[in-house]
Every structure is written in C-alpha cells, then in structure tokens.
Design a protein around this motif. Structure first.
Motif, PDB file in Angstrom:
ATOM      1  N   PHE A 198     -24.768   9.416 -33.029  1.00 30.76           N
ATOM      2  CA  PHE A 198     -25.199  10.576 -32.244  1.00 30.76           C
ATOM      3  C   PHE A 198     -23.969  11.276 -31.660  1.00 30.76           C
ATOM      4  CE2 PHE A 198     -28.749   7.671 -32.284  1.00 30.76           C
ATOM      5  CZ  PHE A 198     -29.846   8.504 -32.453  1.00 30.76           C
ATOM      6  N   SER A 199     -23.972  12.598 -31.738  1.00 30.21           N
ATOM      7  CA  SER A 199     -22.866  13.384 -31.198  1.00 30.21           C
ATOM      8  C   SER A 199     -23.399  14.617 -30.470  1.00 30.21           C
ATOM      9  CB  SER A 199     -21.915  13.824 -32.318  1.00 30.21           C
ATOM     10  OG  SER A 199     -22.563  14.744 -33.185  1.00 30.21           O
ATOM     11  N   GLY A 200     -22.493  15.267 -29.726  1.00 26.54           N
ATOM     12  CA  GLY A 200     -22.810  16.520 -29.044  1.00 26.54           C
ATOM     13  C   GLY A 200     -21.674  17.504 -29.255  1.00 26.54           C
ATOM     14  N   HIS A 201     -21.133  18.014 -28.142  1.00 27.72           N
ATOM     15  CA  HIS A 201     -19.880  18.773 -28.099  1.00 27.72           C
ATOM     16  C   HIS A 201     -19.993  20.261 -28.430  1.00 27.72           C
ATOM     17  CE1 HIS A 201     -15.619  19.307 -27.746  1.00 27.72           C
ATOM     18  NE2 HIS A 201     -15.386  19.418 -29.048  1.00 27.72           N
ATOM     19  N   THR A 202     -20.652  20.629 -29.525  1.00 34.39           N
ATOM     20  CA  THR A 202     -20.624  22.038 -29.926  1.00 34.39           C
ATOM     21  C   THR A 202     -21.628  22.909 -29.180  1.00 34.39           C
ATOM     22  OG1 THR A 202     -22.230  21.766 -31.709  1.00 34.39           O
ATOM     23  CG2 THR A 202     -19.902  21.387 -32.257  1.00 34.39           C
ATOM     24  N   HIS A 203     -22.636  22.311 -28.563  1.00 33.17           N
ATOM     25  CA  HIS A 203     -23.695  23.026 -27.835  1.00 33.17           C
ATOM     26  C   HIS A 203     -24.648  23.784 -28.765  1.00 33.17           C
ATOM     27  CE1 HIS A 203     -21.667  23.267 -23.597  1.00 33.17           C
ATOM     28  NE2 HIS A 203     -21.130  22.286 -24.305  1.00 33.17           N
ATOM     29  N   LEU A 204     -24.507  23.663 -30.070  1.00 37.66           N
ATOM     30  CA  LEU A 204     -25.325  24.474 -30.978  1.00 37.66           C
ATOM     31  C   LEU A 204     -26.800  24.093 -30.911  1.00 37.66           C
ATOM     32  CD1 LEU A 204     -23.065  24.782 -34.151  1.00 37.66           C
ATOM     33  CD2 LEU A 204     -23.719  26.604 -32.558  1.00 37.66           C
ATOM     34  N   ALA A 205     -27.650  25.111 -30.789  1.00 35.75           N
ATOM     35  CA  ALA A 205     -29.086  24.910 -30.670  1.00 35.75           C
ATOM     36  C   ALA A 205     -29.689  24.472 -31.996  1.00 35.75           C
ATOM     37  CB  ALA A 205     -29.752  26.207 -30.201  1.00 35.75           C
ATOM     38  N   PHE A 206     -30.880  23.890 -31.920  1.00 38.12           N
ATOM     39  CA  PHE A 206     -31.540  23.326 -33.089  1.00 38.12           C
ATOM     40  C   PHE A 206     -31.753  24.345 -34.205  1.00 38.12           C
ATOM     41  CE2 PHE A 206     -33.392  20.031 -30.087  1.00 38.12           C
ATOM     42  CZ  PHE A 206     -32.742  18.959 -30.665  1.00 38.12           C
ATOM     43  N   TYR A 207     -32.000  25.599 -33.860  1.00 40.36           N
ATOM     44  CA  TYR A 207     -32.410  26.563 -34.869  1.00 40.36           C
ATOM     45  C   TYR A 207     -31.323  26.831 -35.910  1.00 40.36           C
ATOM     46  CZ  TYR A 207     -29.710  30.776 -33.770  1.00 40.36           C
ATOM     47  OH  TYR A 207     -28.701  31.694 -33.630  1.00 40.36           O
ATOM     48  N   HIS A 208     -30.096  26.360 -35.661  1.00 39.51           N
ATOM     49  CA  HIS A 208     -29.023  26.591 -36.631  1.00 39.51           C
ATOM     50  C   HIS A 208     -29.256  25.879 -37.961  1.00 39.51           C
ATOM     51  CE1 HIS A 208     -27.043  27.940 -32.933  1.00 39.51           C
ATOM     52  NE2 HIS A 208     -26.361  28.727 -33.738  1.00 39.51           N
ATOM     53  N   GLN A 209     -30.294  25.072 -38.039  1.00 44.21           N
ATOM     54  CA  GLN A 209     -30.635  24.472 -39.326  1.00 44.21           C
ATOM     55  C   GLN A 209     -30.984  25.548 -40.356  1.00 44.21           C
ATOM     56  OE1 GLN A 209     -32.705  20.621 -39.446  1.00 44.21           O
ATOM     57  NE2 GLN A 209     -34.174  21.540 -40.847  1.00 44.21           N
ATOM     58  N   GLN A 210     -31.337  26.736 -39.909  1.00 42.97           N
ATOM     59  CA  GLN A 210     -31.622  27.800 -40.868  1.00 42.97           C
ATOM     60  C   GLN A 210     -30.358  28.268 -41.592  1.00 42.97           C
ATOM     61  OE1 GLN A 210     -32.627  31.780 -39.253  1.00 42.97           O
ATOM     62  NE2 GLN A 210     -32.223  30.890 -37.239  1.00 42.97           N
ATOM     63  N   TYR A 211     -29.172  27.892 -41.079  1.00 40.80           N
ATOM     64  CA  TYR A 211     -27.917  28.243 -41.738  1.00 40.80           C
ATOM     65  C   TYR A 211     -27.345  27.092 -42.565  1.00 40.80           C
ATOM     66  CZ  TYR A 211     -28.177  32.051 -38.366  1.00 40.80           C
ATOM     67  OH  TYR A 211     -28.595  33.131 -37.617  1.00 40.80           O
ATOM     68  N   GLY A 212     -27.985  25.961 -42.513  1.00 43.31           N
ATOM     69  CA  GLY A 212     -27.558  24.798 -43.285  1.00 43.31           C
ATOM     70  C   GLY A 212     -28.517  23.660 -43.014  1.00 43.31           C
ATOM     71  N   LYS A 213     -29.101  23.072 -44.026  1.00 41.24           N
ATOM     72  CA  LYS A 213     -30.182  22.111 -43.839  1.00 41.24           C
ATOM     73  C   LYS A 213     -29.757  20.839 -43.127  1.00 41.24           C
ATOM     74  CE  LYS A 213     -33.394  23.647 -47.368  1.00 41.24           C
ATOM     75  NZ  LYS A 213     -34.307  23.264 -48.466  1.00 41.24           N
ATOM     76  N   TYR A 214     -28.446  20.595 -43.045  1.00 40.24           N
ATOM     77  CA  TYR A 214     -27.977  19.383 -42.376  1.00 40.24           C
ATOM     78  C   TYR A 214     -27.183  19.728 -41.127  1.00 40.24           C
ATOM     79  CZ  TYR A 214     -29.530  17.701 -46.854  1.00 40.24           C
ATOM     80  OH  TYR A 214     -30.310  17.445 -47.959  1.00 40.24           O
TER      81      TYR A 214
END
Length: 434
Positions: free
Chosen positions: A322-338
C-alpha cells in the motif's frame, strides 16, 4: 418494422414510450414503429455499452431487484445525441460490483429506462468468512492551525474527523494511515493530530511520510524520527491481527533512492522471510512503478527507486503493498486501468490510497497535469476474508463507495499459486466461484 396484432384495430399503442402510427395494408391493421425511439445497454467483458437513437442525459448505476444500490455512487454520467454510442471502458479485471447488486441500470430524471444483468466477471468470488475490516487513509496532512490556509493541507482537521466518524460507524477493527500524517512536522500539527484521535477508541497504525522528515521546517532526519516516535508510532514496526501480518515501513529520509536506513531494510528482509507463508500487508508512503501515478501525472513525485527494497517485495508475492504520496483521486483509473491497483504480475500486489484532505486532479491524464484542490476526500474500507480481500473506495464527502474503486484480490496465504507468484486468475476463478 411493422407489428400486426391479431387483425384487431386499436385506437392507440405505445412502444418504447412512443405513440405508434397505425395503418391498414391489404386489409390488415399494422403498426408502423419506424419512428420509435430505441435504446439499449449491453456489457462486453467489463465494458458497458449504451446505444440507440434516443437523445438525452443519462446515468449508470449498480442495482438489484429492489432498486439502485444506495451506498454506491453512480458508475457514470453520459450523453447521447440520437446517433452516438457510449462506452464505459475504465474497469480492470480486479473491479467487482457490490455484493448485493445483480444488474446495471440506465436512468434519466430518476426513472429507470433499461437494465442489463451482471455477468459473472463482475461478481465477487466466494471468499469464505469475513474476518475483520480496516480503514485505510493516506496523506491526511494535519494542519495545526486548522484554518485550511496551508497550500498542502486544505481543511485537513475536518476531513480527518469525517473519515474517523465514518470508520467508527462502520465498526472497523483498526485504521492504517500510509504516511504524511502532518502538514510539515510542526509541533502544532502533532498536537492537533493527537487531540483529534483522542476522541476515538479505534486503534490507529500510522507511518512516517516525507512530510514527517521535517521537524518544524528542518530536515534533521534523526531529530524528526524522534518527534514522530514520540507523537505517533515507531519508524518501522509489525502488527499481527487475526494471523495476518501488517508491516509498517516509515521514511527515514525523503529521498526515493535511499528512503530507508540499512537497519530498516534488514528488519524488513527478516520479517518477509519469517512470514513468507502468511498474508503480508505492507505500508510504505512512496509508490512503486506507476501504480499511484499513472502516466507520471504528478511529475514532481517520483517512485521509490531503492533496488534492494524493490527486489525484496518482488521476491515475496504474498505481499500486498500500500502506498500514498501523490494524492491522486480514484477517478484517474480512466487514464490507465492500473492507476489504483495492480495484481502481482511484475512486482507484488500494489494498491494506491488517495489523499483524505487535498486531492490532486488531472483534467486530461497527461504528465504534469495534476492540480491541487481543497475539495475532495477519499480512502478505503478494506474487508478481509479467508480467501481474499475486498477494497471499497470511499468518497468521504458523500459517504458513498465509488464503483471505479471497488476491487477484489484473491489472496489465501496457504495457496501455492499465491505464495510462489504463479497466481493463475482463471484457475482461481474456477476454484473459488460459487
């Protein structure tokens, strides 16, 4: 298309919500439905397809025979112009539907227009008994002033309190915070953090992130290590719960190449070997590979690059990282499935936890495109079962789960495929499918 109904003359008929014209051909009454508005919804693998000649704005939801699943947000909004086809293609193979869902429905103006039954690949496997649940947070950035004016903290105290309340109501067994507990390691930040958690009896396991590598603005790592241990937790430590192993590896310094001391790496190596036949949940603040920073959206943050560490987690496929750090929200999966999660195909299972206080949002998913916002708060509810885990991404502003961040990982420690890294998805589906 025409429709003949038993040679009977009807004054009116409706098809798909439209009045259908009638006519007499060769003595027979037929109904001309060529002008009818049609609309269809279909699922191909995990892509949701909506098409038809009906124009308007619509929404997709998980549902069952009683209606929409209320504790989940909509899957997607969409618009049709009467001739286009809409594709929702952002789910990956680990995404699953809620346990109590059996269909996806298309709605407009609070009215269900169409539905499609969920195929098996949307359904959760038979994971055995539920053992316990855990709240997962990261980058809470507690600002001691509590005024929301700091550039990297937003309304952190309120956001953290909302998350704690949510997990309290869900009766989680404990909470893990994956680094950046404070705004910048100020005494006031630690004081505020301790005051907030004192209102709750839930055990909290936290690690030191790069923001705890500063003590009142100074990068004296030894001094900051002492401050963190005095106020939060040890720099690195083990927690055993229900025979599952939780390892917490805090940052000794902010460098991505040398984030751990030699002593910490030795400790981790020994622990991974000791627990190689168990499930290991490993918490490290920095992400590994691009899981958590797909397309290098947050270009100022780099992945962990310490090769000794990467070799360790690659050798032990029983690890869920498990990691954090970037703060990127969940919806960014639309830009890459992983973007949020990836199974142990190359390194180990990896899961990114968004920020609960100040997300970074990208408008187009390209390198360096993330912007920081004070609105938004996300995390996970992790349900642990005998044969796997369910990860439910949460929007703490609505207290609802997010379909794009609802995942299943099969991980039963005594399985040879799991331990050896030869985890065959199809075999596992067949084995565990009810």
């Amino acid at each position: 298309m025409s429709l003949k109904i038993n040679n009977q003359i009807y004054k009116r008929i409706r098809l798909n919500g439209e009045n259908i014209a009638k006519a007499k051909i060769n003595g027979d009454v037929v109904f001309n439905s060529s002008s009818a508005k049609t609309l269809g919804i279909n699922i191909n693998n995990k892509d949701i397809i909506v098409k038809g000649n009906l124009a308007g704005n619509f929404e997709l939801y998980y549902a069952n025979d009683k209606g929409v699943i209320e504790d989940y947000e909509k899957i997607s909004s969409l618009s049709l112009n009467g001739s286009n086809t809409y594709y929702y293609s952002y789910f990956n193979e680990l995404n699953v539907a809620p346990n109590n869902a059996n269909k996806i429905v298309l709605k407009t103006n609070n009215r269900v227009l169409r539905s499609v039954d969920l195929p098996n690949n949307f359904k959760t496997n038979s994971l055995g008994n539920k053992l316990y649940s855990v709240g997962l947070l990261s980058d809470i950035h507690i600002d001691g002033n509590g005024d929301g004016n700091n550039s990297d903290s937003g309304n952190s105290q309120n956001d953290f309190t909302n998350a704690l309340e949510y997990f309290k109501n869900k009766n989680v067994d404990f909470i893990c915070i994956d680094g950046d507990v404070t705004y910048y390691g100020y005494d006031a930040d630690y004081t505020a953090y301790k005051s907030l958690i004192s209102n709750y009896s839930i055990p909290i396991k936290a690690i030191r992130g790069n923001h705890e590598c500063y003590a009142n603005g100074s990068n004296n790592y030894d001094y900051m290590n002492t401050k963190f241990q005095e106020n939060v937790n040890e720099l690195y430590y083990e927690y055993i719960y229900n025979n599952d192993v939780y390892l917490f590896c805090g940052m000794y310094q902010e460098s991505t190449s040398t984030p751990f001391s030699n002593e910490e790496l030795t400790w981790l190596s020994n622990k991974l070997e000791e627990h190689k036949n168990k499930r290991v949940f490993l918490f490290v603040h920095y992400y590994c590979g691009d899981v958590g920073n797909v397309n290098n959206i947050v270009s100022i943050h780099k992945p962990i690059s310490n090769q000794t560490f990467i070799n360790l987690i690659t050798n032990y496929k029983n690890v869920i990282y498990f990691s954090g750090h970037t703060h990127l929200a969940f919806y960014h999966q639309q830009y890459g499935k992983y973007a949020n999660i990836k199974s142990a195909s190359d390194v180990c299972h990896r899961v990114h936890i968004p920020s609960s206080c100040k997300p970074r949002i990208s408008s187009n998913g390209t390198e360096g495109s993330a912007q920081v916002y004070s609105e938004g708060s996300e995390g996970y509810l992790m349900e642990v079962y005998e044969k796997g885990i369910i990860l439910k991404g949460i929007n703490f502003e609505t207290n609802k789960f997010l379909p794009i961040a609802n995942y299943q990982l099969l991980c039963k420690a005594e399985d040879e495929e799991w331990l050896n890294g030869d985890f065959n998805k199809e075999l596992s589906k067949n084995r565990y499918r009810v």
